[in-house]
Design an enzyme around this catalytic site. Sequence first.
Site, PDB file in Angstrom:
ATOM      1  N   ASP A   2      60.915  94.728  29.787  1.00 24.10           N
ATOM      2  CA  ASP A   2      60.641  93.566  28.952  1.00 24.10           C
ATOM      3  C   ASP A   2      61.864  92.662  28.819  1.00 24.10           C
ATOM      4  O   ASP A   2      62.733  92.891  27.984  1.00 24.10           O
ATOM      5  CB  ASP A   2      60.160  94.033  27.584  1.00 24.10           C
ATOM      6  CG  ASP A   2      58.947  94.943  27.724  1.00 24.10           C
ATOM      7  OD1 ASP A   2      58.073  94.600  28.523  1.00 24.10           O
ATOM      8  OD2 ASP A   2      58.889  95.975  27.059  1.00 24.10           O
ATOM      9  N   THR A   3      61.882  91.606  29.648  1.00 19.89           N
ATOM     10  CA  THR A   3      63.047  90.752  29.783  1.00 19.89           C
ATOM     11  C   THR A   3      62.588  89.384  30.264  1.00 19.89           C
ATOM     12  O   THR A   3      61.540  89.275  30.885  1.00 19.89           O
ATOM     13  CB  THR A   3      64.010  91.368  30.834  1.00 19.89           C
ATOM     14  OG1 THR A   3      64.443  92.648  30.381  1.00 19.89           O
ATOM     15  CG2 THR A   3      65.226  90.490  31.073  1.00 19.89           C
TER      16      THR A   3
END
Length: 527
Positions: free
Chosen positions: A346-347
Amino acid sequence: MNWDFPYASRRAPVLARNVVATSQPLAAQAGLDAMRRGGNAVDAALAAAITLTVVEPSMNGVGSDAFAIVWDGEAISGINGSGRSPAGWTPERFAGLGEMPMHGWDAVTVPGCVSVWVALSDRFGHLPFADLFGAAIGYARDGFHVGHKTAAGWRHAAETLGEFPAFREHFLPSGKAPAPGEKFRRRDLADTLTRIAETKGKALYRGELAARIAAAATQGGGAMTEDDLAAHQCDWVDPIAQPYRDVELLEIPPNGQGLAAQIALAILEHQGTASLEPGSADWTHLQVEAMKIAIRAAFDHFADPRAMKLPPEALLERDSIRRAAATISRATAAPLPPVALPVSHDTVYLTAADEEGRMISMIQSNYMGFGSGIVIPGTGIAMQNRGAGFTLQPGHPNEVGPNKRPFHTIIPGFVTRAGVPAMSFGVMGGHMQHQGHVQMVTRIFDHHENPQAASDAPRWHVTPDFQLALEAGFPESVAQDLANRGHSVGIVEAEGVFGGAQLIYRMEDGGYCAASDHRKEGAAVGF
């Protein structure tokens, strides 16, 4: 460069003199608008990054960390904006636990991305700092329509973080996650971004926002204090440059994992993979085996640079690399023991380039989705959970400790040729990132695939326990060949495992080719 598109694709590259590529279209447009208003590539990247904290909260936020590599037209600079642990985080605080907490205050490190925004703007920007916030504040105050992939991440977070009251209040005001296309407002965050813009970030580290964060920590049993926030600083660093054939891959030094991509490429230079068909069993096997060695090195050694027992140059030492390459068999896979460091997908990654030659590669992340589950009341700030990147193993360089940066997965990539920029790029996705860097560099610079084709190609992924996932699109015959060599291999349909690339390739005439991954909502835009 080859302009064929041999893989299933939903995107076309953008060719222009000024370009932005991000994981979310509204943010990409905010960056392009900054350049149309007289800003440069760094202004564009910052406007996009700030907007992403609003419109893609399932991946990043004001409570994130950030890293960047910048070519200002004359020289390369790197910046490490990862935050440190609170001073109260002694190993004794976590005694009796089997692993670092994933959620709650004992997963929260100081957020660093705002300090990166300020530092980049001060050093390279043309536009006033406050002018970079217009789109973000507008979307927060007036609302934005939630993208379909963002909505999916939001629904997942509602299941795992719904127990946190402030998270529910800010992100689930109707009792559930917003649906795709639903309009969502974040008025608390609009006020927070306004204060950050007006004070050039001081409100977050030494002002009213810092006081609110510290008060929430005290109330929630956390260790973070106003002193911890005031002590934060981002660091200008010299990127490590690792030669690979006729180019160099540049990465931020540890505590990030970019060095692992460089180790893998250094090993591959001994393997002759440039002459093999990309995606073939031989090509994939050798890449995977090199990556496994690099991942093992990352898990064993990478940490806050003050705690590392071996410097980066020792891990890239030529004789060591040559010996490592010699251990790779072309016929069989080498088993490696599992490791316990956590990873996440999650980036957000973004990149921009302008007609005067500036290029920036930038990445920011909450770590796991919305982060720790902690949202500071009245501010809309979701705090990252980067503390989960520490280990509790006594004596390990990455053992949890006070005022220490954890092992970090987010890495901006940059490629030069003969000292001149060739490509700014990244492949967001936690443990996929260094692996994605290897695949993008080899596809583009070994096999001359254009950036969109390289992004579209099916990817391999070595999991943290050294299993091999192949993305749908690999032929079954390749999977079977790899299994026959001893790989524990499977075809995986879930695209989130394989990250999301954004790339800008500098062409010989000074223009750019920008590409955006179909696995994300993003867009490449330009003029």
